[in-house]
Write an enzyme that holds these catalytic residues in place. Structure first.
Site, short mmCIF file in Angstrom:
data_model
loop_
_atom_site.label_atom_id
_atom_site.label_comp_id
_atom_site.label_asym_id
_atom_site.label_seq_id
_atom_site.Cartn_x
_atom_site.Cartn_y
_atom_site.Cartn_z
N LYS A 79 12.22 -90.71 -10.26
CA LYS A 79 12.05 -90.81 -11.71
C LYS A 79 13.42 -91.03 -12.35
O LYS A 79 14.42 -90.62 -11.76
CB LYS A 79 11.40 -89.55 -12.27
N HIS A 87 6.72 -83.38 -12.95
CA HIS A 87 6.64 -82.21 -12.07
C HIS A 87 5.44 -81.33 -12.39
O HIS A 87 4.61 -81.04 -11.52
CB HIS A 87 7.91 -81.36 -12.19
N HIS A 104 10.13 -84.76 -6.47
CA HIS A 104 10.55 -83.84 -5.41
C HIS A 104 9.87 -82.48 -5.50
O HIS A 104 9.87 -81.73 -4.55
CB HIS A 104 12.08 -83.72 -5.33
#
Lengths: 503, 503, 503, 503
Positions: B158, B250, B188
């Site tokens: 990103k 996220h 991640h």
């Protein structure tokens, strides 16, 4: 009579606790210490006395001397334990008498009145005596030593008969002298911390109740094992056997609490109504769903362990079971088809009492590959360990941290020990306190007792009539293999034989 | 291309990993160390090389020197760590070039071919570069440095655009040069151990799935907080803000994994299909369901903490949110009416990332009395803590051991730390390994990305068009109080503000 | 005493049924016809007699003449109806006496003995008399006319007191002369076919029980309406009012059957235990959850309908409710939060008694668009109509056949009329037969009665103490609008006001 | 292309429908009548034409004459049916050509253009031709007769290949000339009213979905039977057999709709995604879970019925199954362990197509006694009858009105006939209309087709390789007894063999 009244009793009235059979083992090891603990914790009314009653001749001082040896303070004892003990002992008295002598109980009554000094008096009798004299004592105590102004209650402990008939007979006899409300039948397993907690877990948490049924639970196991035999004291036991001694009461009571429907409230009558209901929904036990065993002698590590029949107090040809396993079914909407397996035995490899709830397999399990062919290994299990070391843990599958996708079983656990480091009170303390306070939740009502005997009596009769020989198993072993075949018949695997790491 | 093929690649073919933007921070701190860790764990193919690519002029030796400073062995390191490092560094090379120069990439291709030595070659490009040059690099790498014989894959991180339009534009541009299968979009957080475990917990245990719905879950909270601000590096952040930086990716990714339906299998496409489905069932975010905040300066304990706008890289009049809270709803059968609350912020009082699942009240709770009027205190809660100290715990009510009936909340917990003492691999290791092996489960497909942007884009546009001023909150505080009002609107109480004892 | 015994009674013993209050309306219209129907259907023991007892002077022949006018054969009558009537009347006798005269009952006893002719005799007394003489009659009948060799049972009908105190007093008085087992308290609604069927539906079908809880049921409505007023006979009614007359017994009994947990078995005691349980779980009624009304005069179509207070037997200033609506809550796990709305009234627009179960909205409804904004229109509803024309129907949504996707609500229905064309027996037949056979399932135990009064007594007292004025509604209307506001308060819409097509 | 666009097409653009194979039976009996019905109902765009295309030489007039014989108005026809027919026929034209001649299609294109008169043109080709010329026609139509300005769509009917390979090959060939979006694969069973209603029932009613899983459903049966054989037209059939002809498509499609998870929305792609998911969760069919049969000759009532192999178009030694039964399992969370039994056959005793859902036994059934030992008789069953006489009924247990407690099974039913008396449109009408409007919900996507073939192909290959002989059953019988043994293996009883009273 209700609790609010007994609360006010604390202040205004006097309480006498008469331990009938005061010289016996149970009295010394459990009852007097429990009374002291209650006193120590400030749970008894201000104005109380304790009377020992037995046939032995003894002075008050001798009694005090005798029981002082078994009084202990909690591990987390506070400074003034010795003082407390002294004060407690001063309130202990002894009266010698025959168990069937009305005169002797009249004499006791006189002494009690003297101590009560005209106050409202509440009287609790704890019958720590053999069953054959229950009725005699109750008769004498009721007719000659009942309280005139307060309540009179009697605590009795098992055995409550040997079968439906004798139990019914005993109940009828007791009720000649006492009302149902006055009789407190103890099953001391119901006083165990974890058994108390069982209802809290189920009913005060949202996460358990939705799982608590045949839809999710595959089987439930109630396991009791002792790692010692009768050890020369098998006389009483041989007359009863393990089924009457452990299964029909302790394990069945726990099962009833586990499996009952939600009660209307936490009131004693509501809870006991539900217990009776679930007992009545159980299918009468069949011989083919029962395995009996008896331990035989065994040499191990140079040490020799005796057979049950080697016990000098046991007949040489006794076929009394020292082990039994049984499969019980509850024919109601919640539990239809779920096997409840019970197992109880003496002289086994370990000491343990626990409830194991094995859940069903995950339908359409995505992780099937990760478990190989044995989905049983991946089954969730909830373990409620009553002894030793009370604990609750839930076995769940989780990913082993790290690269790759390896699954592992871990325990979500609540360790009493570490979470609540203070000592857990003995079951007798709780039960004595409840009896004093008139809280009947943990005591067995006569219709419960009837229902419990109904389940087991036909089986017990059949075992005796057919003289079914128990399967022998070595002292210290895991018990007869027949128990495995019984479990296998219902597609169950005993959960206590795996290698639980102690959580 | 499937996994079995890439398995065989290990042996026969050669792998090159080109880190584009090799001199940047992320490359140094995360990517090279992760590559080394994989090498150390023997997870990379036998025949591999690592190329650094950046504009800086550097020799291979200089690169090796640079990255050697950040290579570390695991805490539980074994004897030969130093040797391993040396071997790894020998396989690292550097190529300097412009990001938009096809010639420079042709030159890289030449070097790669030389190392590959005629074997089947697989090439992985890790783009650790600003988004504005993504397409240039992809174009050059694809046209001039693709593998002729094996696969070519590109990892991007990103930001994937600022909104639906720019994200769609980026995707279209990338797809001029790459197929969907070649693009590995990293989030991640999806590489975190606990996030991986989330699916294992839900789908390999019978006890969770029955509870996983609106019938039992009252609300779900996704919480991310950092205890530091931009600290002089806010230039990039100010252009994006906390919603784009944390929430839209996220937190939303974790939410999708949490809330999705059971996939047909664990295959990447099946899981991503379900994630897309649940994203499409979410209601587009409304301004009234969002609270934005920005931290202001604060003095505490003699120390002074700067405001966000004090950051020299941030405009003085910036209204970029450094904090946001939002309520999200999923209009499907499982989650209808359950609020999913998200909260993300910088410069808060603690560092934390967690999912908190609050269960409903027990209907007809028998123990109501024991909790007083506040049944919320008795609600079960499942906490999945992603950081720090990954942990899972379930808050349950139990009886406090002892006489009387006092209830308490305890945690049934699985502490990763104590249960699995070895170090948990960094998220980048897992993700790099998956990309090498062609496992796409944890990477974001373009339709997922589209769905995610669709949810947030109207809100983001409205925030910017209306120039909504963020609520200011002191550096190091618990964030704007507006977040409480948002929660209260949906009858929720933030779970992270209580006094969790660290289990 | 158990059923198998009473079965054998049929052959060996004799049964006498004494209708006390034989000259009253109920006796003539319901009891004698029901006895004849039972005789006609061959349900009574071979050897039986019927005695009428009242103060009026009458010969056997006069009684026979009187009751012969109300005896009817079923619509599906068979050839020999006339003969059967004659035979029946021959077994009917009359004894004139005072209700409180022990001598007169001794005389009855003598006559009974004469007819019984030395056989084992079972005696059933049906008290069709005003409540103020219940105890007198029971005393006399019990002490002077009890059976010496068989059983003696007494059927009583409401009112059982006016509140907890008077009801308790009545029970205590009756128990001076009768055991609980001898008292058969009738609620004739429990004898209705559909009420009997309610348990069959719930417990013998898999498809209903899973839906029978707060998870799926949004509210339950119990509706009773009559399309006529007191019509000059309001004297008795005015002393009781609609709440005591209909709600506290008929509707509450049906509610208890509807909402109770699964009993252990179909035995009377097990069913009544469950009814008591659910009654005890109900929250005591609050004034703010109740609406009371009284009908006023109305002119319609040239016809004039009188107000309640126009009834000459009713005081001019009476505030006795002729209509009431109430919201009841059951605080247990199954029903927590589900409103049970009751409504009962006289002089309304229609005659009807029914249970309406409104289900929740479909979560995440895919067809939301098809229903417009009003999801209530799409709610499933189960209707159990007790009268007129007993029926069960389930309202479901389905597609209108044809092109396009238009949804419609249809009824899955079970029409008693068409499915079972033979006449349905009157409630009194069932109840009388049950009393003869000792089946207590449909009779109200004293603890049930206590629990029912506990719910309503505080409200009734408050209504009277505060002299709450009823909301007036026109004769023949749909009742006071207050009932809508009460429903709206709990987000409910009365289901009986829609345009049900009669299925 | 979306629906709103095609809506606007109605007004502004022109539609041509070319029926390729216009002289065939299906065209005459189903397609032209369906087109007329749509026209009659005003469902076609204002500006449309219909072209017949076949090799036969024919004038427009001859075509009109031919099809006019099969055009019918609805039973509930309105006055102007004749006029409507005339108008419709005026819009019908004919073009004679070879199926593989690009020139002939160019000529068709010319004629179409002429009629379209420069407007935006949308073209629909209905391929009513043998499968071996599908690709030829598609090629010609696509390359020579596609619309230049509007859309071009092609409807094809089964067979779509004989197995995974041939089906895949066909799909690949079609996709050379058409995109997925242009191909409309018809399974005309999906156009049946009840099949459409299936989703409405499940998803717009609260009362069905909670029951729709392994927890409550014991098995599901999909039954298709015809009461006639191939009747001299077995040539095509013999090459395919009943499994390919009925099971792998019609029954499997209905099963997929029945068993799929809730889609995100009612959009075609969302529904088809779910169908693919559930197809992928099915276990590949095993030979031991399949029974095949073939009808043999039979004399009954003086009439003689031929064997399948007596059909002159069928080889004498054909082992092609005319009957098959199969057990299918879905390995997902919802359906794990539930057998889905399919049965399809020709020359059976009845004509029928239905889904039967058998529910589980009531756990802990209180009414067990009332059903004797056969709890199966008391199982609830939901029947969705597709033909003849579409109907939905739910078999429930209820009390037989009257004294005593006798239980009975009744049907809660929704009779289409009586509830919706107007004629139900033919499946082809719905499907043609959907194709015109671009609604793809009821058409089969190529990944669905692949998944369907994957399930059956190994079995079909094995049947052919091993030359499994079918079990013979008499024409007009209930089929081979092997079907019962298959059902019994999974503890199921076929539901269609009982004595359903027609509800």
């Amino acid at each position: 009579e209700d609790k609010s009244v007994s609360d006010s009793d604390k202040v205004q009235s006097t309480l006498s606790i008469t331990v009938v059979g005061a010289s016996g083992d149970l009295a010394k090891k459990k009852i007097f210490p429990a009374l002291f603990a209650l006193y120590y914790e400030d749970c008894l009314p201000e104005d109380f006395i304790v009377f020992g009653y037995a046939r032995t001749s003894m002075t008050d001082e001798q009694l005090r001397n005798m029981i002082s040896k078994t009084l202990t303070c909690r591990i987390d004892k506070r400074a003034n334990c010795e003082d407390k003990m002294d004060e407690f002992l001063k309130r202990c008295f002894y009266h010698s008498g025959q168990y069937s002598s009305e005169e002797d109980f009249s004499e006791l009554d006189r002494k009690l009145k003297e101590k009560e000094d005209g106050k409202v008096s509440n009287r609790l009798f704890y019958l720590s005596i053999p069953p054959n004299i229950f009725v005699d004592v109750v008769k004498c105590a009721s007719q000659r030593a009942s309280s005139g102004s307060g309540w009179t209650r009697v605590i009795v402990e098992k055995p409550f008969g040997r079968d439906s008939d004798s139990s019914g007979e005993l109940t009828r006899s007791l009720k000649q002298y006492l009302t149902e409300d006055q009789i407190f039948r103890i099953d001391h397993y119901l006083g165990k911390e974890l058994v108390e907690n069982l209802s809290v877990l189920r009913f005060s948490n949202l996460v358990f109740e939705p799982l608590w049924s045949r839809s999710y639970i595959r089987n439930v196991q109630l396991i009791f094992s002792e790692d010692f035999g009768t050890e020369g004291r098998g006389g009483y036991f041989d007359n009863y056997g393990i089924i009457r001694d452990i299964m029909q009461n302790h394990l069945l009571q726990i099962l009833a609490l586990f499996a009952m429907e939600t009660p209307v409230s936490l009131d004693a009558e509501d809870i006991r109504n539900e217990k009776v209901k679930v007992l009545k929904s159980m299918r009468t036990l069949q011989l083919e769903d029962v395995v009996v065993g008896q331990y035989k002698g065994h040499n191990k590590g140079g040490k020799s362990y005796p057979a049950y029949v080697d016990d000098p107090t046991v007949p040489n040809d006794s076929i009394t079971p020292t082990f039994a396993a049984a499969a019980i079914f509850i024919d109601n909407a919640r539990w239809d088809g779920v096997p409840f397996l019970m197992k109880a035995g003496k002289a086994l490899h370990t000491r343990r009492a626990e409830i194991r709830v094995q859940f069903r397999h995950v339908p359409g399990n995505l992780y099937k590959r990760n478990f190989g062919t044995d989905l049983d290994k991946a089954t969730n299990e909830l373990v409620l360990r009553v002894q030793p070391n009370e604990a609750i843990y839930l076995k769940i599958n989780n990913k082993v941290p790290g690269l790759g996708m390896r699954l592992d079983r871990s325990d979500l656990n609540l360790l009493y020990r570490s979470r609540y480091p203070s000592e857990i009170p003995d079951a007798y303390e709780r039960l004595l306190l409840d009896a004093v306070e008139g809280e009947r939740r943990l005591f067995i009502r006569s219709d419960e007792l009837d229902a419990a005997w109904s389940l087991f009596t036909p089986l017990l009769n059949e075992l005796e009539e057919k003289k079914i020989a128990p399967e022998l198993y070595p002292y210290g072993s895991r018990g007869p293999v027949g128990a495995h075949y019984l479990a296998a018949k219902y597609n169950v695997r005993w959960g206590d034989l795996g290698e639980d790491r102690d959580p």
